[in-house]
Scaffold this active site. Sequence first.
Site, PDB file in Angstrom:
ATOM      1  N   CYS A  11     -10.723 -23.058  24.533  1.00 15.14           N
ATOM      2  CA  CYS A  11      -9.739 -22.623  23.558  1.00 15.14           C
ATOM      3  C   CYS A  11     -10.025 -21.151  23.277  1.00 15.14           C
ATOM      4  O   CYS A  11     -11.188 -20.741  23.284  1.00 15.14           O
ATOM      5  CB  CYS A  11      -9.841 -23.459  22.290  1.00 15.14           C
ATOM      6  SG  CYS A  11      -8.392 -23.307  21.264  1.00 15.14           S
ATOM      7  N   CYS A  85      -3.797 -24.081  23.685  1.00 13.40           N
ATOM      8  CA  CYS A  85      -3.874 -22.783  23.021  1.00 13.40           C
ATOM      9  C   CYS A  85      -3.379 -21.641  23.896  1.00 13.40           C
ATOM     10  O   CYS A  85      -3.422 -20.490  23.484  1.00 13.40           O
ATOM     11  CB  CYS A  85      -5.317 -22.519  22.595  1.00 13.40           C
ATOM     12  SG  CYS A  85      -6.472 -22.667  23.968  1.00 13.40           S
ATOM     13  N   CYS A  89      -8.078 -20.986  32.614  1.00 11.34           N
ATOM     14  CA  CYS A  89      -9.371 -20.987  33.295  1.00 11.34           C
ATOM     15  C   CYS A  89      -9.163 -20.472  34.709  1.00 11.34           C
ATOM     16  O   CYS A  89      -8.104 -20.685  35.295  1.00 11.34           O
ATOM     17  CB  CYS A  89      -9.910 -22.416  33.417  1.00 11.34           C
ATOM     18  SG  CYS A  89     -10.326 -23.193  31.885  1.00 11.34           S
TER      19      CYS A  89
END
Length: 140
Positions: A11, A85, A89
């Site tokens: 997040c 959020c 990645c």
Amino acid sequence: MADKPSVLFVCVHNAGRSQMAAAWLTHLAGDRLEVRSAGSNPGTAVNPAAVEAMAEVGIDISAETPKILTVDAVKESDVCITMGCGDTCPVFPGKRYLDWKVKDPAGQGVAAVRPIRDEIKTLVEGLIAEIAPEKPEATA
């Protein structure tokens, strides 16, 4: 997946949702999983309302600190879970990526964080059942 699957919760600020998810996974799965959490722009401290909400269920996250998301953390994880959020990645083959659409607890009081905490627990329980179910005891 390795003998001991590894999960990374991501997040942006690594101060609320991802910290609660990591704590739930550690609490519920014990040593059956490796657990990490991180964010692309970590905050300075874990959200006090998240700390209080988790303390209400007997889980102490007061000593946790937000951590920066690194490429190595993703490489070392079997499952990478973003918490709704908008954080991303790095993508590597063979990893599993999930996005849990969980409301942001930032700026909320503990009363508003409790349902978020409980939703995360439910999601974590489902994840455990899927990737690290308890093995039945061997009978003699």
